[in-house]
Design a protein around this motif. Structure first.
Motif, PDB file in Angstrom:
ATOM      1  N   VAL A   1      36.008 -38.908 -43.928  1.00 49.73           N
ATOM      2  CA  VAL A   1      34.950 -39.857 -43.603  1.00 49.73           C
ATOM      3  C   VAL A   1      33.890 -39.206 -42.722  1.00 49.73           C
ATOM      4  CG1 VAL A   1      34.415 -42.014 -42.395  1.00 49.73           C
ATOM      5  CG2 VAL A   1      36.374 -41.911 -43.936  1.00 49.73           C
ATOM      6  N   GLU A   2      34.295 -38.430 -41.731  1.00 46.10           N
ATOM      7  CA  GLU A   2      33.326 -37.772 -40.849  1.00 46.10           C
ATOM      8  C   GLU A   2      32.417 -36.819 -41.629  1.00 46.10           C
ATOM      9  OE1 GLU A   2      33.259 -34.651 -37.133  1.00 46.10           O
ATOM     10  OE2 GLU A   2      34.921 -36.066 -37.238  1.00 46.10           O
ATOM     11  N   GLY A   3      32.994 -36.044 -42.531  1.00 44.19           N
ATOM     12  CA  GLY A   3      32.189 -35.141 -43.364  1.00 44.19           C
ATOM     13  C   GLY A   3      31.245 -35.901 -44.276  1.00 44.19           C
ATOM     14  N   GLY A   4      31.702 -37.027 -44.815  1.00 42.98           N
ATOM     15  CA  GLY A   4      30.846 -37.864 -45.646  1.00 42.98           C
ATOM     16  C   GLY A   4      29.729 -38.497 -44.841  1.00 42.98           C
ATOM     17  N   TYR A   5      30.047 -38.954 -43.644  1.00 42.41           N
ATOM     18  CA  TYR A   5      29.061 -39.540 -42.727  1.00 42.41           C
ATOM     19  C   TYR A   5      27.953 -38.523 -42.448  1.00 42.41           C
ATOM     20  CZ  TYR A   5      27.281 -41.601 -38.332  1.00 42.41           C
ATOM     21  OH  TYR A   5      26.493 -42.132 -37.347  1.00 42.41           O
ATOM     22  N   ASP A   6      28.342 -37.297 -42.115  1.00 43.80           N
ATOM     23  CA  ASP A   6      27.363 -36.244 -41.833  1.00 43.80           C
ATOM     24  C   ASP A   6      26.516 -35.933 -43.071  1.00 43.80           C
ATOM     25  OD1 ASP A   6      28.321 -36.097 -39.229  1.00 43.80           O
ATOM     26  OD2 ASP A   6      29.557 -34.310 -39.613  1.00 43.80           O
ATOM     27  N   ALA A   7      27.149 -35.922 -44.243  1.00 39.83           N
ATOM     28  CA  ALA A   7      26.410 -35.670 -45.484  1.00 39.83           C
ATOM     29  C   ALA A   7      25.417 -36.795 -45.764  1.00 39.83           C
ATOM     30  CB  ALA A   7      27.383 -35.498 -46.652  1.00 39.83           C
ATOM     31  N   ALA A   8      25.813 -38.047 -45.493  1.00 36.51           N
ATOM     32  CA  ALA A   8      24.904 -39.181 -45.691  1.00 36.51           C
ATOM     33  C   ALA A   8      23.711 -39.080 -44.744  1.00 36.51           C
ATOM     34  CB  ALA A   8      25.648 -40.500 -45.490  1.00 36.51           C
ATOM     35  N   ARG A   9      23.950 -38.652 -43.532  1.00 37.97           N
ATOM     36  CA  ARG A   9      22.862 -38.468 -42.559  1.00 37.97           C
ATOM     37  C   ARG A   9      21.890 -37.403 -43.071  1.00 37.97           C
ATOM     38  NH1 ARG A   9      22.065 -39.557 -37.001  1.00 37.97           N
ATOM     39  NH2 ARG A   9      20.950 -37.924 -35.884  1.00 37.97           N
TER      40      ARG A   9
END
Length: 156
Positions: free
Chosen positions: A60-68
Motif C-alpha cells: 500500500v505504501e508503494g502504491g500510495y507513493d506511485a499515486a502521488r
C-alpha cells in the motif's frame, strides 16, 4: 514561478515536463472551463517508479507513493495547457486505477496518495470527487494510473 509551484518547490517537488503520449491521444484537453487529463502513470525521468500489482509485488505504501507521483504528472499535463497552476479554481474529479490482485481491497488507501497531494497544495481548491478502481493490469505494468478533471479560470 506561481504560488503553487513555489509551495511545491519548498517541499522539494519539481513538476516534470508533460510526458509524450505513447498512443493516439493528447495528455490533456481543455473544453470550456474544464481540463480533462488522459491517464497519467507514475513516471520519473521516463521510468516507472515501481512495477507490479498491489497485493502482490507492491504494498500500500508503494502504491500510495506511485499515486502521488502520477498526480504530479497529471498536474504537469494541466500546466501544459494553462502555463500557470494558480489558474486552477478546483480539482473537480480524480479517477484512480489500481492494478491489484482479486483479493486486494485497499484501492482507496492507494489513491489517497493523489488526493492528499492535491489537498496539501491546493487546500479547499483541492477537494474533489473521486473513484478508486481496481483493475487487472495497467500499461507497462504500472501499479496506478491517475486522471483528472480540473476547472480553470474562464478568462484564460
Amino acid at each position: 514561478m506561481t504560488r503553487i509551484e513555489q509551495a511545491l518547490s519548498q517541499q522539494g517537488i519539481e513538476l516534470p515536463e508533460t510526458a509524450a503520449p505513447v498512443g493516439a491521444y493528447v495528455p490533456a484537453l481543455r473544453v470550456g472551463e474544464f481540463i480533462y487529463t488522459s491517464g497519467q502513470l507514475p513516471f520519473v525521468d521516463g521510468q516507472l517508479v515501481t512495477i507490479g500489482l498491489l497485493g502482490d509485488e507492491v504494498d500500500v505504501e508503494g502504491g500510495y507513493d506511485a499515486a502521488r507521483t502520477a498526480a504530479m504528472n497529471a498536474l504537469a499535463a494541466v500546466r501544459s495547457l494553462t502555463g500557470d497552476l494558480d489558474l486552477i479554481e478546483q480539482i473537480v474529479k480524480v479517477t484512480g486505477f489500481v492494478a491489484s490482485t482479486p483479493s486486494f481491497t485497499d484501492q482507496p488507501k492507494v489513491i489517497n496518495g493523489a488526493s492528499e497531494f492535491f489537498g496539501e497544495f491546493f487546500g479547499k481548491r483541492g477537494e474533489h470527487a473521486r473513484s478508486a478502481v481496481g483493475v487487472a493490469a495497467l500499461p507497462m505494468g504500472s501499479p496506478v494510473e491517475i486522471e483528472l478533471i480540473v476547472k480553470v479560470r474562464s478568462d484564460i
